[in-house]
Design a protein around this motif. Structure first.
Motif, PDB file in Angstrom:
ATOM      1  N   TYR A 125       0.848  -1.194   0.000  1.00  0.00           N
ATOM      2  CA  TYR A 125       0.000   0.000   0.000  1.00  0.00           C
ATOM      3  C   TYR A 125       0.883   1.243   0.000  1.00  0.00           C
ATOM      4  O   TYR A 125       1.943   1.279   0.620  1.00  0.00           O
ATOM      5  N   GLN A 126       0.391   2.293  -0.658  1.00  0.00           N
ATOM      6  CA  GLN A 126       1.109   3.567  -0.628  1.00  0.00           C
ATOM      7  C   GLN A 126       0.114   4.720  -0.770  1.00  0.00           C
ATOM      8  O   GLN A 126      -0.869   4.624  -1.509  1.00  0.00           O
ATOM      9  N   PRO A 127       0.350   5.826  -0.049  1.00  0.00           N
ATOM     10  CA  PRO A 127      -0.530   6.989  -0.186  1.00  0.00           C
ATOM     11  C   PRO A 127      -0.220   7.744  -1.467  1.00  0.00           C
ATOM     12  O   PRO A 127       0.913   7.759  -1.956  1.00  0.00           O
ATOM     13  N   LEU A 128      -1.250   8.367  -2.010  1.00  0.00           N
ATOM     14  CA  LEU A 128      -1.088   9.192  -3.201  1.00  0.00           C
ATOM     15  C   LEU A 128      -0.638  10.581  -2.749  1.00  0.00           C
ATOM     16  O   LEU A 128      -1.355  11.277  -2.016  1.00  0.00           O
ATOM     17  N   ILE A 129       0.563  10.992  -3.201  1.00  0.00           N
ATOM     18  CA  ILE A 129       1.130  12.281  -2.815  1.00  0.00           C
ATOM     19  C   ILE A 129       0.854  13.294  -3.934  1.00  0.00           C
ATOM     20  O   ILE A 129       0.957  12.970  -5.139  1.00  0.00           O
ATOM     21  N   PHE A 130       0.550  14.542  -3.540  1.00  0.00           N
ATOM     22  CA  PHE A 130       0.214  15.597  -4.498  1.00  0.00           C
ATOM     23  C   PHE A 130       1.311  16.660  -4.468  1.00  0.00           C
ATOM     24  O   PHE A 130       1.993  16.864  -3.455  1.00  0.00           O
ATOM     25  N   ASP A 131       1.438  17.366  -5.590  1.00  0.00           N
ATOM     26  CA  ASP A 131       2.509  18.363  -5.706  1.00  0.00           C
ATOM     27  C   ASP A 131       2.004  19.759  -6.056  1.00  0.00           C
ATOM     28  O   ASP A 131       2.792  20.696  -6.180  1.00  0.00           O
ATOM     29  N   THR A 132       0.695  19.915  -6.229  1.00  0.00           N
ATOM     30  CA  THR A 132       0.131  21.209  -6.611  1.00  0.00           C
ATOM     31  C   THR A 132      -0.997  21.581  -5.650  1.00  0.00           C
ATOM     32  O   THR A 132      -1.866  20.755  -5.354  1.00  0.00           O
ATOM     33  N   VAL A 133      -0.984  22.827  -5.171  1.00  0.00           N
ATOM     34  CA  VAL A 133      -2.004  23.313  -4.235  1.00  0.00           C
ATOM     35  C   VAL A 133      -2.876  24.339  -4.939  1.00  0.00           C
ATOM     36  O   VAL A 133      -2.371  25.331  -5.490  1.00  0.00           O
ATOM     37  N   PHE A 134      -4.173  24.123  -4.916  1.00  0.00           N
ATOM     38  CA  PHE A 134      -5.132  25.116  -5.382  1.00  0.00           C
ATOM     39  C   PHE A 134      -5.726  25.887  -4.197  1.00  0.00           C
ATOM     40  O   PHE A 134      -5.769  27.114  -4.200  1.00  0.00           O
ATOM     41  N   VAL A 135      -6.191  25.143  -3.200  1.00  0.00           N
ATOM     42  CA  VAL A 135      -6.723  25.726  -1.967  1.00  0.00           C
ATOM     43  C   VAL A 135      -6.282  24.841  -0.811  1.00  0.00           C
ATOM     44  O   VAL A 135      -6.362  23.611  -0.900  1.00  0.00           O
ATOM     45  N   ASN A 136      -5.839  25.487   0.276  1.00  0.00           N
ATOM     46  CA  ASN A 136      -5.473  24.730   1.480  1.00  0.00           C
ATOM     47  C   ASN A 136      -5.624  25.653   2.694  1.00  0.00           C
ATOM     48  O   ASN A 136      -4.644  26.203   3.215  1.00  0.00           O
TER      49      ASN A 136
END
Length: 242
Positions: free
Chosen positions: A124-135
């Motif tokens: 298992y592995q988490p999906l990592i994101f590299d772009t922020v639209f809103v946080n």
């Protein structure tokens, strides 16, 4: 006074019984055959009867003074409750109260994307994101790829992925370590967009994330540096404290 009344009453009775200069009336008896009464024997035949009469109305005295008030009696038993009286008139409007605190609206939202393709590992592995639209307030951790709940309530989540090149797509939307919803696509030579959405009632410090898993076939998602095909979004619908 009483003697005068008695004397007057006696004189009145005597005068009525034997008036002066009146001849005595002869008595006629039934046994007289010739109907002639016997000659008078002289004097009075009967003694007048004297009756005493007292007029009580003239003996009544004046009204006396009022006596002293007596001691109060013992308290009696409580009586039954009375009937409800009529409704009174409407009262006047009261003064305004102290102003309350303004309602605090709580927010939590994120929207992130990924520009690079990813092939899953054997585990298992988490999906990592590299772009922020809103946080908002950094509730989404870009390093772990997980949203951490800091405002308990009901949230909406959505994930979008791109499948291609005969690769299987097998993802789960996770709440902590439990699967909540699956995103699946069979291997195909066509470019396919897949999407999954759900709402979750989260508590404080609950984590929501996307997990990849490799089964018998290769599991992969695709994107590029120009267009973003992979996105993960979430926002608070209603806080538990509202």
């Amino acid at each position: 006074m009483l003697g005068v009344v008695l004397s007057l009453s006696f004189v009145h009775l005597v005068t009525w019984a034997a008036p002066p200069n009146a001849a005595p009336v002869p008595c006629r008896r039934c046994c007289d055959e010739d109907g002639v009464a016997p000659p008078p024997t002289g004097g009075y035949n009967q003694v007048p009867e004297v009756r005493t009469y007292i007029n009580m109305t003239i003996l009544k005295g004046d009204k006396g003074d009022r006596g002293e008030r007596g001691t109060p009696g013992k308290i009696g038993q409580e009586g039954p409750p009375g009937s409800v009286g009529p409704m009174g008139s409407k009262g006047s409007k009261g003064q305004a109260g102290v102003p309350g605190e303004p309602c605090k609206v709580q927010y939590s939202a994120f929207s992130v994307g990924r520009r690079k393709s990813l092939h899953s590992l054997e585990a298992y592995q988490p999906l990592i994101f590299d772009t922020v639209f809103v946080n908002l307030d950094e509730h989404f951790n870009m390093f772990s790829g997980k949203f951490v709940c800091r405002t308990p309530g009901i949230y909406f989540f959505n994930v979008n992925i791109h499948t291609w090149n005969f690769k299987e797509t097998y993802l789960h939307i996770m709440r902590n370590e439990a699967e909540q919803a699956i995103v699946y696509a069979q291997p195909s030579d066509r470019s396919i967009m897949q999407s999954q959405s759900l709402m979750l009632d989260l508590g404080l410090k609950d984590e929501v994330w996307v997990r990849l898993y490799k089964r018998e076939r290769e599991n992969a998602i695709y994107s590029d540096d120009v267009d973003i095909y992979i996105t993960f979004n979430g926002y608070l619908i209603k806080a538990s404290t509202e």
